[in-house]
Write an enzyme that holds these catalytic residues in place. Sequence first.
Site, PDB file in Angstrom:
ATOM      1  N   THR A  31       0.855  -1.177   0.000  1.00  0.00           N
ATOM      2  CA  THR A  31       0.000   0.000   0.000  1.00  0.00           C
ATOM      3  C   THR A  31       0.888   1.223   0.000  1.00  0.00           C
ATOM      4  O   THR A  31       2.081   1.122  -0.267  1.00  0.00           O
ATOM      5  CB  THR A  31      -0.937  -0.003   1.203  1.00  0.00           C
ATOM      6  N   GLU A  62      -8.015  11.634  -1.954  1.00  0.00           N
ATOM      7  CA  GLU A  62      -7.919  13.069  -2.239  1.00  0.00           C
ATOM      8  C   GLU A  62      -9.249  13.616  -2.767  1.00  0.00           C
ATOM      9  O   GLU A  62      -9.747  13.161  -3.797  1.00  0.00           O
ATOM     10  CB  GLU A  62      -6.793  13.334  -3.234  1.00  0.00           C
TER      11      GLU A  62
END
Length: 410
Positions: A197, A283
């Site tokens: 990740t 985001e």
Amino acid sequence: MEQGILIGKTPFVIVNEPNVASPKGFAAGGMHCGIKRKRPDLGMIVCERPASAAAVYTTNAFQAAPIKVTQESLGAGGTLRAVVVNSGNANSCTGPRGLEDARMMRDTAAELLGVNRHEVAVASTGVIGEFLPMDRIVGGLRQLTVSKEGGRSFAKAILTTDTCIKQAEVRLTVDGVPVVVAGAAKGSGMIHPNMATMLAFITTDARISPDMLQSLLWKATDETFNMITVDGDSSTNDMTVAMASGLAGNRTLTPDHPDWEAFSAAFLHVCRELSKAIARDGEGATRLIEVQVEGASDAKRAAAVARAVAGSSLVKTAVFGRDANWGRIVCAAGYGDPTLDPEKTEVFLGDVQVVRGGIPLVFDAGAAEAELGRETVCIRLKLHSGEGKAVAWGCDLTHDYVTINASYRT
């Protein structure tokens, strides 16, 4: 305050104020050293003894220098005493100088801690293609302090465009003694992992060998960190590191240990919560998307379908607009697994079924829109072709994602 969670017959406790330094033997800290203008940008986790260690890394061909240096460290013995992390600069695509700088980070930390250099891992995150300001990093390392209470400052120091820190912690009993599993992570953009990740760090005081920890981390990664997506980009710096101090006092954990399943469940829970936190903090995101797939011909195909739906830009924008456009879901499912049978496929938006047998149903548009407006949007697919199942997580795609990434370097 802690909340009890029951896994099968074995309980583990979720800690509401998690701290990556909670397991016995660990300390952590973070500070601002000057890579960023104001925010914390340098952190470290330290173990008082050599900890069993494991890691997974991005499969991106442009692996950043810190990954190569961490691979050197772990390849020397499978144990770590510390991991040093900087944010604001990825030290990626920086050639021989980047490797020298990553090794200097490692060697400086080792010297200050009085440990062998191969007992230190390094990680970086931030802008690609710029050299590290090593004078600031070295100066910061000389000032950085760690403590049992330092998990939050570490979690802050590793962030880039993240809007919040990401930590998780659980407690359980192994061989009648208390064991802690904790973790901290960062990730918000450039999220579409493959064998890793963004950056995640798992700590535990359980006694487990490096090989067993590596096997457990691989399995947990496949079910959690490899099942999240924000924007379809796999970073050059993705890395997950796990460290086990062994100071809890339990017998060495293996699959034959009577408490192995309980420990594995606890470890998986920490990884899952960190993964979901990354996806939730995508985001510009406003909602977490959870895609549940069941009835696939096997687990691998179920995972492919779940990731395809969670990663579809069209699905993500439909969720943002609260548009019950189920056609985008079946489209993504179909390219996720071209062998699935449309005539057996069912699709649900939360509790609202919108597709049965591959064709649309008349449904309550208001109820479907309400499901798409939830903080966590659940999309369920039943494929009726086998026993395979999987869950993937993503987020909606908003105008703010474009705004953030159009000016990332400035």
